[in-house]
Write an enzyme that holds these catalytic residues in place. Structure first.
Site, mmCIF file in Angstrom:
data_model
loop_
_atom_site.group_PDB
_atom_site.id
_atom_site.type_symbol
_atom_site.label_atom_id
_atom_site.label_comp_id
_atom_site.label_asym_id
_atom_site.label_seq_id
_atom_site.Cartn_x
_atom_site.Cartn_y
_atom_site.Cartn_z
ATOM 1 N N PHE A 61 25.308 -5.016 94.438
ATOM 2 C CA PHE A 61 25.973 -3.531 93.754
ATOM 3 C C PHE A 61 25.906 -4.034 92.269
ATOM 4 C CE2 PHE A 61 29.560 -1.328 92.349
ATOM 5 C CZ PHE A 61 29.053 0.023 92.692
ATOM 6 N N TYR A 63 27.247 -2.525 88.431
ATOM 7 C CA TYR A 63 28.307 -1.624 87.732
ATOM 8 C C TYR A 63 28.369 -1.792 86.209
ATOM 9 C CZ TYR A 63 31.124 -5.774 88.414
ATOM 10 O OH TYR A 63 31.628 -7.215 88.378
ATOM 11 N N GLY A 64 27.898 -3.073 85.882
ATOM 12 C CA GLY A 64 28.036 -3.243 84.390
ATOM 13 C C GLY A 64 26.852 -3.749 83.864
ATOM 14 N N SER A 65 26.714 -5.212 83.304
ATOM 15 C CA SER A 65 25.580 -5.772 82.675
ATOM 16 C C SER A 65 24.466 -5.757 83.618
ATOM 17 C CB SER A 65 25.884 -6.850 82.264
ATOM 18 O OG SER A 65 26.272 -7.842 82.827
ATOM 19 N N GLU A 138 26.610 -14.845 86.786
ATOM 20 C CA GLU A 138 27.640 -14.201 86.906
ATOM 21 C C GLU A 138 29.089 -14.958 86.599
ATOM 22 O OE1 GLU A 138 28.146 -10.423 86.865
ATOM 23 O OE2 GLU A 138 26.204 -10.951 86.053
#
Length: 237
Positions: A61, A63-65, A138
């Site tokens: 999932f 949601y950002g980069s 990450e």
């Protein structure tokens, strides 16, 4: 917190404004009291994840980069919603896009609300290696505040279980529940050896818009950042 776009309005934050605050700072290295993970430690993280859930089909999932710079191969993507989580600038960074003197803020999933994003299906082979690549991309400090977690997401084709990176509220870099004005002030000024926080914000909001997703908080933040940059540099408002 979020809605699909009914009518597009232009972003106040532009590449021209971001260029006025763009800079690259020296890399200060890991925060005192933390270290970088070894390959063995990353492998251990992957083993822990797979002991919790070993998927036949690996979904991630974003949601950002990970939306605008996934850095992994994928064979399918779908719009998805994570219920019980919201997109938040809740991680303090003292390197990458910030420094010790002027820490940055980075997005993570924080508890509460919901988050519209994109779920990626990764190739069927070598899940261990693919997860290891994601851990190295990450996760920064050791111990980390941005941690991997299996979450449930909703898609148009039904529910899925996907890997996401969420904020640990007891982590040393956790900076949740900040006023949007304080977040904007930080993003308008902070930069590190990967470039400015304003650039990170521009790329994220632009890609969300392109994907038909408008996050109300991020939309407000980009407007505040644009105004602050314009005021501080004499650019157009």
């Amino acid at each position: 917190m979020e809605r699909k776009l009914a009518g597009r309005k232009p972003m106040a934050l532009t590449a021209e404004l971001v260029a006025q605050v763009e800079r690259v700072e020296p890399d200060p290295g890991p925060e005192p009291g933390t270290s970088e993970h070894t390959d063995a430690e990353f492998d251990c993280l992957v083993e822990q994840l797979l002991s919790q859930y070993r998927p036949d089909t690996l979904w991630v999932f974003a949601y950002g980069s990970l939306i605008w710079n996934p850095e992994f191969a994928h064979v399918e993507q779908r719009p998805a919603t994570a219920t019980g989580w919201h997109r938040s600038f809740c991680l303090k960074l003292t390197r990458w896009r910030g420094t010790r003197e002027l820490p940055a803020l980075m997005l993570a999933l924080d508890r509460g609300g919901s988050c519209n994003g994109i779920v990626y299906r990764l190739p069927a082979e070598d899940h261990f290696g693919q997860l290891g690549q994601l851990m190295r991309r990450e996760i920064d400090a050791n111990p980390p505040t941005n941690v991997p977690c299996w979450i449930k997401v909703k898609t148009r084709d039904g529910p899925l279980r996907a890997l996401a990176f969420v904020a640990a509220p007891n982590g040393s870099a956790y900076a949740g529940r900040l006023p949007l004005e304080q977040v904007a002030d930080t993003l308008a000024r902070a930069a590190g050896h990967w470039g400015s926080s304003a650039q990170y914000l521009l790329r994220t909001v632009s890609k969300l818009e392109e994907s038909g997703i408008r996050d109300r908080n991020l939309w407000r933040i980009q407007d505040l950042v644009a105004r602050q940059i314009a005021a501080s540099t004499g650019g157009a408002d």
